[in-house]
Scaffold this motif. Sequence first.
Motif, short mmCIF file in Angstrom:
data_model
loop_
_atom_site.label_atom_id
_atom_site.label_comp_id
_atom_site.label_asym_id
_atom_site.label_seq_id
_atom_site.Cartn_x
_atom_site.Cartn_y
_atom_site.Cartn_z
N TRP A 39 154.43 -9.66 0.60
CA TRP A 39 155.38 -8.60 0.90
C TRP A 39 154.63 -7.28 1.05
O TRP A 39 153.64 -7.03 0.37
N SER A 40 155.10 -6.43 1.95
CA SER A 40 154.48 -5.12 2.18
C SER A 40 155.47 -4.02 1.82
O SER A 40 156.33 -3.65 2.63
N ALA A 61 145.25 -2.28 0.81
CA ALA A 61 145.64 -1.21 1.73
C ALA A 61 144.90 -1.48 3.02
O ALA A 61 143.67 -1.61 3.03
N VAL A 62 145.65 -1.63 4.12
CA VAL A 62 145.08 -2.07 5.38
C VAL A 62 145.46 -1.08 6.49
O VAL A 62 146.61 -0.67 6.60
N LEU A 68 141.10 -1.23 3.72
CA LEU A 68 140.58 0.03 3.22
C LEU A 68 140.27 -0.03 1.73
O LEU A 68 139.33 0.59 1.26
N ALA A 69 141.12 -0.76 1.00
CA ALA A 69 140.95 -0.82 -0.45
C ALA A 69 141.70 -2.01 -1.02
O ALA A 69 142.71 -2.44 -0.46
N GLU A 70 141.19 -2.51 -2.12
CA GLU A 70 141.88 -3.49 -2.93
C GLU A 70 142.22 -2.79 -4.24
O GLU A 70 141.33 -2.23 -4.88
N VAL A 92 150.39 -1.58 2.91
CA VAL A 92 150.00 -2.14 1.62
C VAL A 92 150.66 -3.51 1.50
O VAL A 92 151.88 -3.62 1.62
N THR A 93 149.83 -4.54 1.29
CA THR A 93 150.33 -5.91 1.21
C THR A 93 149.93 -6.51 -0.13
O THR A 93 148.78 -6.39 -0.55
#
Length: 136
Positions: A39-40, A61-62, A68-70, A92-93
């Motif tokens: 889910w995002s 974060a994509v 971009l970040a975990e 964000v997923t």
Amino acid sequence: MARDDGLDAGAVPGVAALDPDAVQRLIDLGRLVHIPVGWSPIRADEPADKAYLLLEGSVEAVDGDVVLAELGAGEFVGEMGLVGKTLRSARVTVVQPVLAIAWPRADFQRLREEIPDFDRLVTETTDRRREENQAR
């Protein structure tokens, strides 16, 4: 009035260093949410309406196809759009089931005004992330 959700204010990652009464206020004004894998809750180019504090699980974060970040337990998600009063800049997923405290925009801003140490923590987080994003 204390919440009966089993959440221990002293054990909330990311904000546990704050005064216990301040952490309890964060919990009381927020909403405990469970977000499933895939889910995002945040999508790029949408208005910033909530900020989250991850208690369990992880998200990515994509931007497009670039991760971009975990982010994991103890980290804020969605705060940058609220602080900067901008549209969301990334999707964000959820990659591991998330338990989080969610604050709608108005409540998040109220907490920043009421609790100077929380505001400092949020500001430090957004400043650090902005620097990391500029370095990319």
